[in-house]
Scaffold this motif. Structure first.
Motif, mmCIF file in Angstrom:
data_model
loop_
_atom_site.group_PDB
_atom_site.id
_atom_site.type_symbol
_atom_site.label_atom_id
_atom_site.label_comp_id
_atom_site.label_asym_id
_atom_site.label_seq_id
_atom_site.Cartn_x
_atom_site.Cartn_y
_atom_site.Cartn_z
ATOM 1 N N UNK A 140 9.672 -15.281 15.546
ATOM 2 C CA UNK A 140 9.313 -15.578 14.159
ATOM 3 C C UNK A 140 7.798 -15.512 13.996
ATOM 4 N N UNK A 141 7.095 -16.063 14.944
ATOM 5 C CA UNK A 141 5.633 -16.083 14.859
ATOM 6 C C UNK A 141 5.053 -14.669 14.893
ATOM 7 N N UNK A 142 5.583 -13.818 15.758
ATOM 8 C CA UNK A 142 5.052 -12.459 15.904
ATOM 9 C C UNK A 142 5.447 -11.567 14.731
ATOM 10 N N UNK A 143 6.701 -11.645 14.309
ATOM 11 C CA UNK A 143 7.216 -10.681 13.337
ATOM 12 C C UNK A 143 7.121 -11.105 11.882
ATOM 13 N N UNK A 144 6.805 -12.365 11.622
ATOM 14 C CA UNK A 144 6.714 -12.791 10.227
ATOM 15 C C UNK A 144 5.300 -13.207 9.838
ATOM 16 N N UNK A 145 4.442 -13.384 10.818
ATOM 17 C CA UNK A 145 3.078 -13.799 10.515
ATOM 18 C C UNK A 145 2.927 -15.298 10.329
ATOM 19 N N UNK A 146 3.992 -16.061 10.579
ATOM 20 C CA UNK A 146 3.937 -17.521 10.466
ATOM 21 C C UNK A 146 3.454 -18.068 11.807
ATOM 22 N N UNK A 147 2.371 -18.823 11.779
ATOM 23 C CA UNK A 147 1.856 -19.419 13.004
ATOM 24 C C UNK A 147 2.236 -20.888 13.052
ATOM 25 N N UNK A 148 2.938 -21.274 14.112
ATOM 26 C CA UNK A 148 3.356 -22.652 14.287
ATOM 27 C C UNK A 148 2.316 -23.405 15.105
ATOM 28 N N UNK A 149 2.052 -24.633 14.699
ATOM 29 C CA UNK A 149 1.230 -25.510 15.520
ATOM 30 C C UNK A 149 2.095 -26.036 16.650
ATOM 31 N N UNK A 150 1.469 -26.569 17.681
ATOM 32 C CA UNK A 150 2.225 -27.050 18.834
ATOM 33 C C UNK A 150 3.213 -28.148 18.448
#
Length: 123
Positions: free
Chosen positions: A75-85
């Motif tokens: 999700x982080x790589x392909x949608x551009x959404x960056x999750x915090x730890x």
């Protein structure tokens, strides 16, 4: 024997066959690039859908934490959404609440087929 005249680039552009051939090559290249980019994006969207499906599952029942880590990364790589730890930690431990959209608004009670009234009209 006669000497061959050297043709420059501008001389080649005067020939309609050469111009048509160049236009065809450029058009083919642009079309292929667009098709590749579009298909690549479709595959990215499908990967995100699969990842969301994995994250919907209860991790206590499924016991596949490696798949949950993979889903978060996808999700982080392909949608551009960056999750915090902290968000990643929550996603690893708890299922997401999103159940999906069936695509059929008749099924969710919004529309009454008999009266033709929407759920908002039924008061």
């Amino acid at each position: 024997m006669g000497e061959r005249a050297e043709l420059g680039f501008t001389d080649l552009l005067k020939n309609p066959v050469v111009v048509a051939g160049m236009a065809g090559l450029i058009g083919a290249f642009v079309t292929a690039e667009f098709t590749y980019w579009n298909r690549d994006r479709e595959l990215n969207i499908r990967l995100v859908e699969i990842a969301i499906g994995i994250l919907r599952d209860d991790p206590e029942k499924s016991g596949v934490s490696a798949a949950r880590r993979w889903a978060i990364d996808v999700i982080q790589i392909n949608s551009g959404v960056n999750f915090e730890q902290s968000e990643r930690d929550v996603l690893l431990r708890k299922p997401i609440g999103y159940k999906g959209y069936s695509g059929d608004w008749f099924d969710d009670g919004w529309w009454d087929e008999k009266s033709g009234a929407s759920g908002k009209d039924k008061r």
